[in-house]
Structures are given as C-alpha cells and as structure tokens.
Design an enzyme around this catalytic site. Structure first.
Site, PDB file in Angstrom:
ATOM      1  N   THR A   1     -15.834 -18.490  11.713  1.00  0.00           N
ATOM      2  CA  THR A   1     -14.781 -19.339  11.170  1.00  0.00           C
ATOM      3  C   THR A   1     -13.569 -19.439  12.084  1.00  0.00           C
ATOM      4  O   THR A   1     -12.948 -20.501  12.174  1.00  0.00           O
ATOM      5  CB  THR A   1     -14.341 -18.796   9.795  1.00  0.00           C
ATOM      6  OG1 THR A   1     -15.497 -18.476   9.031  1.00  0.00           O
ATOM      7  CG2 THR A   1     -13.510 -19.795   9.048  1.00  0.00           C
ATOM      8  N   CYS A   2     -13.236 -18.350  12.742  1.00  0.00           N
ATOM      9  CA  CYS A   2     -12.027 -18.336  13.569  1.00  0.00           C
ATOM     10  C   CYS A   2     -12.155 -19.213  14.806  1.00  0.00           C
ATOM     11  O   CYS A   2     -11.157 -19.533  15.448  1.00  0.00           O
ATOM     12  CB  CYS A   2     -11.683 -16.909  13.976  1.00  0.00           C
ATOM     13  SG  CYS A   2     -11.369 -15.845  12.561  1.00  0.00           S
ATOM     14  N   PHE A   3     -13.388 -19.569  15.163  1.00  0.00           N
ATOM     15  CA  PHE A   3     -13.603 -20.404  16.345  1.00  0.00           C
ATOM     16  C   PHE A   3     -14.251 -21.739  15.984  1.00  0.00           C
ATOM     17  O   PHE A   3     -14.683 -22.469  16.875  1.00  0.00           O
ATOM     18  CB  PHE A   3     -14.474 -19.658  17.361  1.00  0.00           C
ATOM     19  CG  PHE A   3     -13.854 -18.379  17.844  1.00  0.00           C
ATOM     20  CD1 PHE A   3     -12.868 -18.401  18.817  1.00  0.00           C
ATOM     21  CD2 PHE A   3     -14.234 -17.163  17.307  1.00  0.00           C
ATOM     22  CE1 PHE A   3     -12.281 -17.224  19.262  1.00  0.00           C
ATOM     23  CE2 PHE A   3     -13.654 -15.981  17.745  1.00  0.00           C
ATOM     24  CZ  PHE A   3     -12.674 -16.006  18.720  1.00  0.00           C
TER      25      PHE A   3
ATOM     26  N   GLU B   1      -7.599 -16.040  12.273  1.00  0.00           N
ATOM     27  CA  GLU B   1      -8.148 -15.041  11.356  1.00  0.00           C
ATOM     28  C   GLU B   1      -7.030 -14.384  10.545  1.00  0.00           C
ATOM     29  O   GLU B   1      -7.171 -14.149   9.348  1.00  0.00           O
ATOM     30  CB  GLU B   1      -8.931 -13.987  12.135  1.00  0.00           C
ATOM     31  CG  GLU B   1      -9.586 -12.943  11.236  1.00  0.00           C
ATOM     32  CD  GLU B   1     -10.393 -11.922  12.005  1.00  0.00           C
ATOM     33  OE1 GLU B   1     -11.027 -11.081  11.357  1.00  0.00           O
ATOM     34  OE2 GLU B   1     -10.384 -11.964  13.247  1.00  0.00           O
TER      35      GLU B   1
END
Length: 776
Positions: free
Chosen positions: A743-745, A463
C-alpha cells in the site's frame, strides 16, 4: 457566550502551533492589502484600469471586424468553437461567493431587492414589430421562397438600438418590470431569434453586428434604465460572439456590463439565475473561451495589440463573477462549479498571478486570483505547494544562517521535518514530535520508525499517515463517531480535559496537503466549510473559529434520520406543540449518562410551536454542528492552520479542500491502465490483459475496493490517476495464492494466473477481505 463556544485561551495547547500574536497581527495587516476576491456584489472595476474608460478607441475597428474579407473566417470552423475540458473529480464561497470568505465576499441575497437605487423613467418604446409566431412564420416562408427580406428587416430593426431590443423582446412594452425576479423578457422569443441567426445569410449577420456597434456607441455614457439592463442581458446571449472575428465588439459589450453600478449587477445576477441550464452554460463557456483565446490566440493578427486591449480579460472575468454568483444562488446550482474552471490557466505563470494578488496594494494590477472560481483545483494545488515550498526554503535558509552564525556545522537534517516514532506508541510519539517541532511543520516531512532500518523515500511517510489515521479514527479511540447511514465520521461531543489529539488530526490534514498525500478520511462537506471559517486565523484570540451557518441540509450529510425528522417537524400541518410535545431542550448521551442542554435560556420551559419551530430547528442544528463540538473543532482548526497558514487558502472552496486532503471520488480506470508501470510483466502479457479485462468490467464498488486495496484510499489524487504511480509487479509464487498489495508504494503483486476466471476469483477475494490484514 456560553463556555461551550468560548475560544480557548492562549495558554491552552490548542494554539501552541499557531503564529504568535505579533506575527499574526503583522500578517493580518499584510492581508488587508490584498484585493478582495471578487463577488458579484462587489465593485465592477477591478482590473479594468488597464484600458481607457473614457473613450472607445477601438470601436473604429468594429466595421473591419465584420467586413467582407472576414466572410471566409466566419464560415469556417473557428478556434472559438473548441470546448475546454472540465477538470472533473474535483459549492466560496457558498464557498466562494456566499458565506465562507465573509470578509471578502458579499451575498447577493444580502442586498435589498431594489438596492435603494433611483429608478430612472423608462423611455417610450417603439411598437412591437412581431410576435414569436410571426417571426417563426417568416422563417418558414424563407424555406419555400428563398426570400430573406422580411427576416432581414426584422433583425435590422430589432438590433438597431436598446429601445428596439426591448420593443421586440419585452413581454409587455407598457410594463416596467423593475423587479429582480422577472426580467420581463420573452425568453422563448430571444432563443428563437438567436437559434435562427446563425443560419441566416452573411449580410443578415453583419446587419446584427453593425446594429450592436451602433447601440453600444449610443449607450456608452449616462445612467442606466432597466430597459438598458434588459438590452445588455439580451445581447450577452448572442451566439455570434463564439466567433473570434466578433471579439472586439464582444469585449466592449463586456466592459459596459462590467462597469455597471452594483445595483444594476444585482438585477443582472437574479436574471441570470432564471436562464435555462443550456443557455446559462453557453454564456459561461463563451466567456471562458474568450479569455483563453485572448491569452493564447490561434491567430494573433485577428486581435488588437495586447497593450491596447489589456482590459478585455478583466471585463470578462467580472461578468463571469456575476454568472458565478447567480449559479450559487440556485439550489442545486444550474451547472457544477467545475464548469467555471478554465483549464487554459493551468498553463500560465500561476505564481506571478498569486504574487500580483499578494502585492495588490503596490501595483493595483489584475490577477486571476481575484476570481478563484476560474482556477482549477489542480492549479490551486500548484499555487499552494509552491507557496509552501517557498516558505519551507525560507525557513531552512534561516536555519542554515543561524547555524553558520554560531559557527556550528550545518546539518542537512534541518531541511526536513524529521519524525521518529515507535509503532507501539504511534499517537503519543507523533503528538510529542509535532509539538516539539512545531516550527518545522512547513518543511519536507520524513518519517523513521524506531528500531527499523530504511530511508524514507515516501513510503514510510505514507505508512505513518495511514497507520495514524486508522488508529485515531477507530471507534474504540472515541475521538470520532462513525455514522453508518452517511458513511462519514463526525467529532465526538464528549467533553475532555485535553483536546490536543484533535489538533494532531488537523496537523495531519495540513501536512497531507503540503506533502501531496491522499488521506483515507471521510468527513462531511460541512467540516470543510467550518475549516474555512475563517480561511485565515484571526489575530484576535476572542474571535470564534470553525463556526459557520449550518442548515438541515448540512445535518442530513451526517445524521440523515435526525435531519429527516426535523424536516417533518418543519412541514407538519397539524398542531406542533400538541403533536410533538417538545421544548427547546435537547439530550445527549455521554459515557452512558444522559445530559440535557437548553438551546436558549430557559429552553426547558419553552414549547416548540408552529410559530417558533424554524428557530428550534436552526438552534438544534447549530448546537449539533457548532456549539456542542466547539472545543474539539477549534483544536482541529488551529492544527490545520498551523501548517496551512497561507493566503492561498482564500482561493479554495470547501469542496476543493476536501479534494486536496482526500482526493476525488471519480474514478477513471482507463486512465489508470494508461499510466500503470510494470515490473516483471509487460503490458502485452496475457496475465496483464486478463487483469485489465477483469478490472474494467468491475462495477464501481469493486473498482473502489481495488484502489483502496492497493493504495490505502479509494480516491484519486488531484493530478489524476497518473499521480498514483501505480505499479503491477510479478509475484513468482503459486497461482493458488492471492494478490498482495504494498500500500505504501501503490504496488500490486500479481501471480501469473493462467486464466481470466482464476484471476478474477482471486482478485475479488483479495480486495474484498483486505481489512485487518495490515499494511505490507
């Protein structure tokens, strides 16, 4: 040197993260011990000292290689016919052999046409026995008569010696053909003879192999004539060398070619580049196959003991280097550079190869790192990561030792690069943290957002990268200019007092490589070529960095309209001075003010004419891509290399650096489907079946939007789709809701839509309108 291209002084913040001069000097002296990364222009003997050079001890086994007991092996499908998959998604340097590693590589174009080598008198050749037409007629007669005698006699005579080979295949037996541009060989005839050879009886094929043995024994010593080079060139194309039973002969052919002098290699390289794409690729695949099967033989008993043929692989690698250089001399290349990758090398001890190369001064042993064009980008990533991990471990160990020696309690946080930043001051906080902790840049990265709970298990780090990149590359920020025609960013030429934020971008790219993060950055290929110029920070601060030879083609990747205009200027058939009315002065807008720059002293008074237009275009291109952005790019360069200060960078092509930073643009959605994990769903559920039916039917642009929506980038990591760890989770909300992405995962939350039509509609709306929604 003008102010615009002066290297910043050591007092400026640009080099604050670079190694100290003493440290750099020490490292540079170590690098001088490294063996050169081989180009075709270099010496031929690298690594060949493993085997005896003065004798051919295993030639006595040649006859056994073609004896009747091998007939069955020759007829059946051999492991030699396997095709190694190319690692796709992935120009040494052109990137590897031409201009990026200036200290290690020699361009074949830089050599003179004749290499100033003495031209030996050519022997009088035998009378040419047949024409192409005669040979083809003999082959046709065999179909009706079944009598192979005429064909057998042709092969027997032709392959009996080097002079006979030249007599058969030379366009004109009386002409010398001592030029690099024309081998003088009738390629059509050679192809016809070899295409027919594999369909002939075994006794004909054995006759050819025995003739080659005699030729190689006869020609092992003494200076080489151009007819000898032609013979080597012809023999190398023999398709019989696909069979492992011929590898002993093939190895000796390769060694004789590998140990030729540089002038002879020069001729061979230019002859190789004249081959058809099909024949060229066959040569490359045959050599890669030879290396693979020597490393991992399906039947070890077919080969001599490795102790007696340790020179096999170095010889093959050297000949591959000749082909690689030939490929880089052609624009576009005959085959993609990825076709030189040998995926078998992914399964050897790469770090041993790397350390052997690093310690070459002490061992003089062969290492594949001397021939990096055969190492896949995935394998190079492993080398870089393990090298960086070792550096991280060494730094962390020293930190622990220092703590203990001062009788302080060790803190496990010293093992990491810990970043604490505020979302509201993301750029300034990140810059401050990285500047303060520049000694920790090679440690594992962990990010904490001030005022927020949570441990960084990878998601917060990603992130941080995504948010920072989006902010820095925003048009309003002014550091980079987005060019819509080329869909890429380029450095703003606006002058400023502090270029530290450009250094920050370089550090981010370096951290991304070391921490396996794919960044959503769009730089043109020229940027990565500059980033490897040179690949290692020079010890002398006065040596410019980030400067490389640029062309109109490089400019076209950034500013296609301007490049097109310059190309028209070069091709204009009228009076350039009267029709264009230009001078060696250019103009740029900076903060609403038009400023003028002379491309050369007194440029405003020098008209562009038909005679000097090439110079004008070259100077203008160099100004735009090098001089006008020198300080910005130098800061960026030093930032990247403050993290990626490793000899492993010398193994990379510019395109490979781009792939390590940004990922590959080639998508394989079937591979993504195979590796996807599910939470709340099973892969047999109807909603999941609908999802993949829809996604696999998407055009490429929608597939890229989906990938960008769920991962923050529309590119694929070096390890492929499996490295994304993509997950689809069940979202227990109304089916009227749109899909949501974390999005970060790399996670997609999908409501249980009841129909394929509904799922497709909602998915397209979600992925097409995600910009500006922020990160979840």
């Amino acid at each position: 040197m003008s102010e615009a291209v002066r290297v910043p002084s050591p007092a400026t913040p640009l080099v604050v993260a670079a190694p100290a001069p003493e440290e750099r000097k020490g490292k540079e002296s170590e690098r001088e011990k490294l063996p050169p990364i081989v180009s075709a222009g270099a010496g031929a003997t690298a690594g060949l000292d493993r085997g005896a050079k003065g004798q051919i001890s295993t030639f006595s086994s040649f006859i056994s290689a073609v004896s009747p007991k091998k007939e069955a092996a020759e007829n059946r499908s051999s492991p030699a016919h396997l095709v190694f998959p190319n690692i796709k998604n992935v120009r040494e340097p052109p990137p590897i052999c031409l201009d990026v590693r200036q200290k290690q590589r020699t361009s074949m174009d830089a050599s003179s046409s004749e290499m100033k080598a003495p031209v030996l008198p050519e022997p009088i050749l035998p009378i040419q026995p047949k024409t192409v037409k005669d040979f083809q007629e003999d082959v046709e007669k065999v179909k009706s008569s079944g009598d192979w005698k005429a064909v057998h006699d042709f092969y027997l005579t032709t392959f009996d010696s080097f002079p006979e080979l030249n007599a058969a295949f030379k366009k004109d037996a009386t002409a010398s053909f001592n030029t690099i541009e024309d081998s003088g060989i009738n390629a059509k005839f050679v192809n016809a003879v070899y295409d027919t050879l594999l369909n002939t009886p075994q006794d004909v094929q054995k006759t050819v192999l025995k003739g080659i043995i005699n030729s190689l024994l006869r020609e092992w010593k003494g200076p080489r004539t151009k007819d000898d080079l032609r013979a080597y060139f012809i023999l190398l194309q023999n398709p019989q060398f696909n069979n492992t039973s011929t590898y002993v002969i093939y190895a000796h052919l390769l060694r004789q070619i590998a140990t030729l002098v540089e002038a002879d290699h020069h001729f061979l390289v230019h002859w190789f580049k004249k081959l058809s794409q099909k024949r060229f690729k066959q040569l490359v695949e045959r050599l890669l196959q030879f290396i693979s099967l020597r490393l991992f033989p399906a039947k070890p008993e077919e080969f001599p003991p490795i102790t007696k043929c340790s020179w096999w692989i170095p010889s093959a690698a050297k000949v591959l280097a000749l082909l690689n250089t030939a490929n880089n001399l052609v624009h576009p290349p005959l085959i993609p550079y990825t076709d030189f990758y040998n995926s078998t090398l992914d399964h050897i001890d790469l770090m041993e190869e790397y350390h052997t190369w690093q310690n070459f001064g002490n061992s003089h042993r062969f290492s594949f790192c001397q021939y990096p064009f055969v190492i896949s980008v995935a394998a190079k990533k492993i080398i870089i990561q393990r090298d960086s991990e070792q550096q991280m471990i060494n730094i962390a160990r020293q930190s622990l030792v220092d703590k203990v020696s001062r009788r302080q309690r060790p803190d496990m946080n010293i093992l990491f690069l810990n970043m604490k930043v505020r979302r509201t001051h993301l750029v300034s906080d990140s810059l401050d943290e990285l500047t303060r902790k520049r000694a920790d840049l090679k440690k594992k990265l962990k990010v904490t957002f001030v005022g927020e709970a949570g441990l960084d298990m990878g998601g917060l780090t990603k992130e941080w990268f995504l948010l920072l990149i989006r902010q820095i590359f925003h048009p309003d920020y002014g550091m980079f200019t987005y060019h819509k025609d080329s869909h890429c960013h380029w450095f703003s030429s606006f002058k400023c007092d502090n270029y530290s934020e450009f250094r920050l971008v370089g550090i981010l790219m370096g951290l991304a490589v070391y921490n396996s993060i794919t960044l959503d950055i769009r730089f043109p290929p020229c940027c990565y070529k500059k980033l490897l110029s040179p690949p290692i920070i020079p010890s002398d601060q006065n040596i410019p960095v980030g400067i490389c030879n640029v062309t109109v083609d490089d400019l076209c990747q950034i500013m296609p309209e301007l490049a097109h205009g310059l190309s028209e200027l070069l091709s204009h058939e009228g009076n350039v001075e009267e029709d264009f009315y230009s001078t060696f002065q250019v103009f740029q807008e900076e903060f609403g003010i038009i400023k003028s720059y002379n491309l050369k002293p007194g440029g405003d008074k020098i008209s562009v004419t038909n005679q000097n237009r090439k110079e004008y275009v070259q100077l203008y291109t160099d100004f735009l891509l090098n001089k006008s952005i020198y300080k910005q790019f130098a800061a960026f360069y030093y930032g990247f290399h403050s993290v990626c200060a490793s000899n492993a960078l010398m193994l990379l092509r510019p395109e490979e650096v781009e792939i390590l930073v940004c990922g590959s643009p080639d998508l394989d959605m079937h591979a993504l489907q195979r590796s996807t994990q599910y939470d709340g769903y099973a892969k047999t559920d109807l909603t999941i079946k609908y999802f993949w039916d829809v996604v696999l039917g998407f055009p490429l642009d929608l597939q890229k939007k989906l990938l960008h929506f769920t991962t923050g980038s529309d590119r694929v990591p070096v390890g492929g789709m499996a490295d994304l760890n993509f997950k689809i989770s069940k979202n227990e909300t109304s089916t009227n809701c749109l899909p949501v992405a974390h999005t970060c995962f790399n996670q997609l939350c999908l409501p249980p839509y009841k129909s394929k039509k509904d799922l497709k509609q909602k998915l397209i709306i979600g992925i097409s309108n995600s910009e500006g929604f922020g990160l979840e």
